[in-house]
Design a protein around this motif. Structure first.
Motif, mmCIF file in Angstrom:
data_model
loop_
_atom_site.group_PDB
_atom_site.id
_atom_site.type_symbol
_atom_site.label_atom_id
_atom_site.label_comp_id
_atom_site.label_asym_id
_atom_site.label_seq_id
_atom_site.Cartn_x
_atom_site.Cartn_y
_atom_site.Cartn_z
ATOM 1 N N ASP A 31 -1.262 -2.006 3.233
ATOM 2 C CA ASP A 31 -0.619 -0.686 2.453
ATOM 3 C C ASP A 31 -0.759 0.464 3.356
ATOM 4 O OD1 ASP A 31 0.302 0.551 0.257
ATOM 5 O OD2 ASP A 31 -1.716 1.160 -0.406
ATOM 6 N N ASP A 36 -0.148 4.176 0.691
ATOM 7 C CA ASP A 36 -0.986 5.380 0.990
ATOM 8 C C ASP A 36 -2.374 4.741 1.217
ATOM 9 O OD1 ASP A 36 -1.605 4.201 -1.425
ATOM 10 O OD2 ASP A 36 -1.157 6.014 -2.755
ATOM 11 N N ASP A 38 -4.396 2.506 -0.446
ATOM 12 C CA ASP A 38 -5.298 2.395 -1.303
ATOM 13 C C ASP A 38 -5.106 0.785 -2.123
ATOM 14 O OD1 ASP A 38 -3.131 2.996 -2.724
ATOM 15 O OD2 ASP A 38 -4.060 4.500 -4.178
ATOM 16 N N ASN A 42 -7.534 -0.591 -5.022
ATOM 17 C CA ASN A 42 -7.336 -0.717 -6.346
ATOM 18 C C ASN A 42 -7.456 -1.831 -6.719
ATOM 19 O OD1 ASN A 42 -6.791 1.981 -6.520
ATOM 20 N ND2 ASN A 42 -4.687 2.041 -5.896
HETATM 21 MG MG LIG Z 1 -1.125 3.402 -3.587
#
Ligand SMILES: [Mg+2]
Length: 72
Positions: A31, A36, A38, A42
């Motif tokens: 990613d 971004d 994360d 997540n």
């Molecule tokens: Mg993200």
């Protein structure tokens, strides 16, 4: 309507969750290249919540369980 065996459903959900959690750093690395950075964090958080609710998820009809997992 055929229903999935609850023990099998539990094993399958647990296998997916533990695999995603174990590979969270790789998901984050991927990613970071396109987003971004994360995604792994997540997904790990979501699948930890899935494991916390595994008793409920294993006993729901599979479509309902998959929807709940997706929301988590
Ligand atoms: Mg993200």
């Amino acid at each position: 309507m055929r229903t999935m065996d609850q023990n099998l459903q539990r094993e399958l959900i647990t296998a997916v969750a533990t695999s995603v959690i174990a590979n969270a750093e790789e998901l984050t690395s991927l990613d970071q290249a396109i987003g971004d950075g994360d995604h792994g964090i997540n997904m790990k958080r979501g699948f930890e919540a899935v494991l916390t609710d595994i008793d409920g998820l294993a006993t729901r009809p599979l479509p309902d369980a998959l929807q709940a997992i997706g929301m988590a």
